[in-house]
Scaffold this motif. Structure first.
Motif, PDB file in Angstrom:
ATOM      1  N   VAL A 176      93.861 -53.545  36.099  1.00 66.20           N
ATOM      2  CA  VAL A 176      95.180 -54.034  36.491  1.00 66.20           C
ATOM      3  C   VAL A 176      95.355 -54.217  37.999  1.00 66.20           C
ATOM      4  O   VAL A 176      95.862 -55.270  38.438  1.00 66.20           O
ATOM      5  CB  VAL A 176      96.286 -53.111  35.931  1.00 66.20           C
ATOM      6  CG1 VAL A 176      97.643 -53.457  36.535  1.00 66.20           C
ATOM      7  CG2 VAL A 176      96.343 -53.214  34.416  1.00 66.20           C
ATOM      8  N   PRO A 177      94.980 -53.256  38.855  1.00 67.21           N
ATOM      9  CA  PRO A 177      95.286 -53.427  40.287  1.00 67.21           C
ATOM     10  C   PRO A 177      94.760 -54.720  40.910  1.00 67.21           C
ATOM     11  O   PRO A 177      95.511 -55.384  41.656  1.00 67.21           O
ATOM     12  CB  PRO A 177      94.662 -52.176  40.929  1.00 67.21           C
ATOM     13  CG  PRO A 177      94.724 -51.148  39.851  1.00 67.21           C
ATOM     14  CD  PRO A 177      94.430 -51.907  38.584  1.00 67.21           C
ATOM     15  N   PRO A 178      93.522 -55.150  40.640  1.00 60.89           N
ATOM     16  CA  PRO A 178      93.086 -56.431  41.210  1.00 60.89           C
ATOM     17  C   PRO A 178      93.904 -57.619  40.700  1.00 60.89           C
ATOM     18  O   PRO A 178      94.068 -58.615  41.420  1.00 60.89           O
ATOM     19  CB  PRO A 178      91.620 -56.542  40.764  1.00 60.89           C
ATOM     20  CG  PRO A 178      91.184 -55.129  40.535  1.00 60.89           C
ATOM     21  CD  PRO A 178      92.398 -54.461  39.966  1.00 60.89           C
TER      22      PRO A 178
ATOM     23  N   VAL B 290      81.989 -51.581  38.386  1.00 61.32           N
ATOM     24  CA  VAL B 290      82.981 -52.620  38.673  1.00 61.32           C
ATOM     25  C   VAL B 290      82.277 -53.942  38.931  1.00 61.32           C
ATOM     26  O   VAL B 290      81.223 -54.000  39.572  1.00 61.32           O
ATOM     27  CB  VAL B 290      83.839 -52.212  39.879  1.00 61.32           C
ATOM     28  CG1 VAL B 290      84.760 -53.364  40.305  1.00 61.32           C
ATOM     29  CG2 VAL B 290      84.664 -50.974  39.553  1.00 61.32           C
ATOM     30  N   THR B 291      82.873 -55.012  38.413  1.00 66.73           N
ATOM     31  CA  THR B 291      82.302 -56.346  38.585  1.00 66.73           C
ATOM     32  C   THR B 291      83.425 -57.370  38.673  1.00 66.73           C
ATOM     33  O   THR B 291      84.579 -57.093  38.301  1.00 66.73           O
ATOM     34  CB  THR B 291      81.385 -56.698  37.393  1.00 66.73           C
ATOM     35  OG1 THR B 291      80.745 -57.946  37.618  1.00 66.73           O
ATOM     36  CG2 THR B 291      82.174 -56.789  36.085  1.00 66.73           C
ATOM     37  N   ASP B 292      83.120 -58.556  39.168  1.00 66.00           N
ATOM     38  CA  ASP B 292      84.066 -59.670  39.087  1.00 66.00           C
ATOM     39  C   ASP B 292      84.239 -60.034  37.611  1.00 66.00           C
ATOM     40  O   ASP B 292      83.295 -59.957  36.825  1.00 66.00           O
ATOM     41  CB  ASP B 292      83.546 -60.888  39.851  1.00 66.00           C
ATOM     42  CG  ASP B 292      83.333 -60.607  41.329  1.00 66.00           C
ATOM     43  OD1 ASP B 292      83.836 -59.579  41.808  1.00 66.00           O
ATOM     44  OD2 ASP B 292      82.652 -61.417  41.982  1.00 66.00           O
TER      45      ASP B 292
ATOM     46  N   ALA C 267      86.233 -62.914  34.853  1.00 61.39           N
ATOM     47  CA  ALA C 267      87.091 -64.061  34.567  1.00 61.39           C
ATOM     48  C   ALA C 267      88.208 -63.642  33.623  1.00 61.39           C
ATOM     49  O   ALA C 267      87.984 -62.871  32.680  1.00 61.39           O
ATOM     50  CB  ALA C 267      86.271 -65.183  33.941  1.00 61.39           C
ATOM     51  N   TRP C 268      89.407 -64.148  33.883  1.00 66.24           N
ATOM     52  CA  TRP C 268      90.577 -63.924  33.028  1.00 66.24           C
ATOM     53  C   TRP C 268      90.941 -65.273  32.406  1.00 66.24           C
ATOM     54  O   TRP C 268      91.031 -66.276  33.114  1.00 66.24           O
ATOM     55  CB  TRP C 268      91.758 -63.400  33.838  1.00 66.24           C
ATOM     56  CG  TRP C 268      91.538 -62.045  34.446  1.00 66.24           C
ATOM     57  CD1 TRP C 268      90.480 -61.641  35.215  1.00 66.24           C
ATOM     58  CD2 TRP C 268      92.419 -60.932  34.357  1.00 66.24           C
ATOM     59  NE1 TRP C 268      90.650 -60.339  35.601  1.00 66.24           N
ATOM     60  CE2 TRP C 268      91.827 -59.876  35.088  1.00 66.24           C
ATOM     61  CE3 TRP C 268      93.640 -60.700  33.728  1.00 66.24           C
ATOM     62  CZ2 TRP C 268      92.422 -58.620  35.210  1.00 66.24           C
ATOM     63  CZ3 TRP C 268      94.234 -59.457  33.849  1.00 66.24           C
ATOM     64  CH2 TRP C 268      93.636 -58.437  34.573  1.00 66.24           C
ATOM     65  N   ARG C 269      91.152 -65.268  31.108  1.00 67.90           N
ATOM     66  CA  ARG C 269      91.438 -66.530  30.423  1.00 67.90           C
ATOM     67  C   ARG C 269      92.696 -67.185  30.987  1.00 67.90           C
ATOM     68  O   ARG C 269      93.750 -66.557  31.094  1.00 67.90           O
ATOM     69  CB  ARG C 269      91.607 -66.305  28.924  1.00 67.90           C
ATOM     70  CG  ARG C 269      91.704 -67.611  28.140  1.00 67.90           C
ATOM     71  CD  ARG C 269      91.548 -67.392  26.652  1.00 67.90           C
ATOM     72  NE  ARG C 269      91.375 -68.649  25.938  1.00 67.90           N
ATOM     73  CZ  ARG C 269      91.030 -68.750  24.671  1.00 67.90           C
ATOM     74  NH1 ARG C 269      90.783 -67.664  23.967  1.00 67.90           N
ATOM     75  NH2 ARG C 269      90.905 -69.929  24.101  1.00 67.90           N
ATOM     76  N   GLY C 270      92.566 -68.447  31.345  1.00 71.38           N
ATOM     77  CA  GLY C 270      93.687 -69.190  31.877  1.00 71.38           C
ATOM     78  C   GLY C 270      93.982 -68.926  33.336  1.00 71.38           C
ATOM     79  O   GLY C 270      94.853 -69.574  33.914  1.00 71.38           O
ATOM     80  N   ILE C 271      93.291 -67.982  33.956  1.00 70.73           N
ATOM     81  CA  ILE C 271      93.555 -67.626  35.344  1.00 70.73           C
ATOM     82  C   ILE C 271      92.350 -67.916  36.219  1.00 70.73           C
ATOM     83  O   ILE C 271      92.453 -68.521  37.277  1.00 70.73           O
ATOM     84  CB  ILE C 271      93.954 -66.137  35.463  1.00 70.73           C
ATOM     85  CG1 ILE C 271      95.246 -65.873  34.687  1.00 70.73           C
ATOM     86  CG2 ILE C 271      94.102 -65.741  36.926  1.00 70.73           C
ATOM     87  CD1 ILE C 271      95.654 -64.415  34.642  1.00 70.73           C
ATOM     88  N   GLY C 272      91.171 -67.490  35.774  1.00 68.84           N
ATOM     89  CA  GLY C 272      89.954 -67.662  36.552  1.00 68.84           C
ATOM     90  C   GLY C 272      89.370 -66.327  36.959  1.00 68.84           C
ATOM     91  O   GLY C 272      89.808 -65.263  36.496  1.00 68.84           O
ATOM     92  N   VAL C 273      88.395 -66.376  37.830  1.00 66.49           N
ATOM     93  CA  VAL C 273      87.693 -65.166  38.244  1.00 66.49           C
ATOM     94  C   VAL C 273      88.521 -64.407  39.279  1.00 66.49           C
ATOM     95  O   VAL C 273      88.973 -64.983  40.272  1.00 66.49           O
ATOM     96  CB  VAL C 273      86.304 -65.504  38.826  1.00 66.49           C
ATOM     97  CG1 VAL C 273      85.617 -64.243  39.360  1.00 66.49           C
ATOM     98  CG2 VAL C 273      85.431 -66.155  37.753  1.00 66.49           C
ATOM     99  N   ILE C 274      88.704 -63.109  39.030  1.00 66.90           N
ATOM    100  CA  ILE C 274      89.364 -62.216  39.983  1.00 66.90           C
ATOM    101  C   ILE C 274      88.328 -61.208  40.453  1.00 66.90           C
ATOM    102  O   ILE C 274      87.747 -60.486  39.633  1.00 66.90           O
ATOM    103  CB  ILE C 274      90.566 -61.497  39.346  1.00 66.90           C
ATOM    104  CG1 ILE C 274      91.594 -62.506  38.826  1.00 66.90           C
ATOM    105  CG2 ILE C 274      91.209 -60.542  40.350  1.00 66.90           C
ATOM    106  CD1 ILE C 274      92.777 -61.871  38.119  1.00 66.90           C
ATOM    107  N   PRO C 275      88.058 -61.140  41.748  1.00 66.02           N
ATOM    108  CA  PRO C 275      87.030 -60.214  42.241  1.00 66.02           C
ATOM    109  C   PRO C 275      87.329 -58.758  41.882  1.00 66.02           C
ATOM    110  O   PRO C 275      88.480 -58.305  41.945  1.00 66.02           O
ATOM    111  CB  PRO C 275      87.064 -60.423  43.758  1.00 66.02           C
ATOM    112  CG  PRO C 275      87.645 -61.785  43.949  1.00 66.02           C
ATOM    113  CD  PRO C 275      88.634 -61.950  42.831  1.00 66.02           C
TER     114      PRO C 275
END
Length: 374
Positions: A171-173, A269-271, A273-281
């Motif tokens: 959640v925090p990222p 921990v890794t980067d 991808a979130w569906r509809g959003i994209g990659v969040i580091p």
């Protein structure tokens, strides 16, 4: 029933609403970061009972909804293999991939099974040593510890035919990504109480200070939501931006150290991808090298999958709080729970499913003066 009826008391709800109405003096936009909270808000009409100045924005808090299409397609590819028993929670079976879902794979002969715990999948692996058993591990910090423990158990017990297809997010990222977006309207967050019961609140003060937003840890019953909103509005009106734990009956500041230790051992921990959003580091977990032999992506080499989202599906905008479900042209017409275009219409925690289930085909301001439906 303790901690249920007490938190659905209509009279207490009215008092909280009166307090919020008397406190707010200007418009504020709050985001809840949990699909369970979204369903409580829509089911009980909380958003319609709040003052017009208080807007609740639905964030990317549904674990099924944010699982990227690429991972869904990897699941479909693995589940189609004859040597595999593919295990998943039931809400993942109808999530559309590119052209089909896990139900269709099962109808075509794939051995796809609904389980109620990752340990059920581990038991199936022990009972079927000649088959590869894969569990679909998705979700936020809440579901990650039991999945980590199951992988730990598989390694400890020497069960080589068990693996985990991982799509865990943090959640925090996501909060950082939302606040960093150029068109962000969010001025405060209702943080998910179950996530904080695992991880504590230690990651939030820096975010609250850097982005100058209140973050209030909130539960899931109607009074929990109203108390979270009340505390948030109070901070906003005072110009404050601190972390406030309004769910102390379940959340300790330090969280659950044993669960955190298990996560640290099994995952890294890794980067993501979130569906509809994209990659969040740094927004996800994957299995650490120590547990690589139980990583389904590594074991089945499901790389290079090409994905395609339906052009008419706007679930990504819904997940980012840029669009309310009923504002999508496909909502309730070509996109329904029976014919979903995206995961937000499928999941029991999806915002689109909540709007459809509770008849929010059109948002009105009627019944703002009515008693809360609890």
């Amino acid at each position: 029933m303790k901690y249920i009826d007490e938190f659905q008391d209509p009279e207490l709800a009215r008092r909280l609403l009166d307090d919020i109405h008397s406190t707010v003096t200007r418009p504020w936009a709050l985001m809840e970061v949990c699909g369970g909270q979204t369903h409580t808000i829509i089911r009980h009409g909380i958003d319609q009972l709040l003052p017009e100045q208080v807007e609740l924005i639905h964030g990317p808090g549904c674990p099924v909804c944010v699982t990227p299409l690429e991972v869904i397609d990897k699941a479909l590819e693995i589940a189609s293999r004859p040597e595999v028993i593919f295990c998943s929670f039931g809400d993942m079976l109808r999530v559309p991939g590119t052209g089909r879902d896990l139900f269709q794979v099962r109808s075509e002969g794939g051995d796809v099974r609904v389980v109620y715990s990752p340990l059920d999948a581990l038991r199936i692996a022990r009972q079927n040593p000649d088959r590869e058993v894969v569990f679909f591990g998705i979700g936020f910090e809440t579901t990650a510890p039991p999945n980590a423990m199951t992988v730990h158990q598989a390694r400890r017990l020497g069960i080589p035919n068990f693996s985990l297809l991982v799509s865990h997010v943090r959640v925090p990222p996501a909060i950082e990504a939302i606040m960093s977006a150029p068109n962000c309207r969010v001025q405060a967050f209702l943080a998910a109480g179950h996530v904080c019961s695992v991880m504590g609140v230690g990651e939030y003060p820096e975010l609250a200070e850097r982005f100058r937003v209140p973050i209030v840890v909130t539960g899931f019953e109607p009074l929990d939501i109203l108390e979270g909103v009340r505390r948030t509005v109070l901070q906003l009106e005072r110009g404050e931006h601190t972390v406030d734990n309004a769910y102390a009956r379940a959340v300790r500041p330090e969280g659950n150290p044993a669960a955190q230790a298990m996560l640290e051992d099994v995952f890294e921990v890794t980067d993501r991808a979130w569906r509809g959003i994209g990659v969040i580091p740094d927004s996800g977990w994957r299995l650490s090298p120590k547990y690589r032999d139980h990583d389904a992506e590594y074991r089945f080499s499901v790389d290079g999958i090409q994905t395609r989202e339906p052009a008419e599906c706007r679930s990504g905008e819904v997940l980012q709080g840029m669009l309310k479900p009923h504002e999508c042209e496909a909502f309730g017409t070509v996109c329904t729970p029976r014919t979903p275009l995206g995961a937000t219409m499928v999941s029991s925690e999806g915002a689109c499913a909540a709007y459809y289930l509770y008849r929010r085909l059109d948002i009105t301001t009627a019944a703002r003066e009515a008693s809360p439906v609890v």
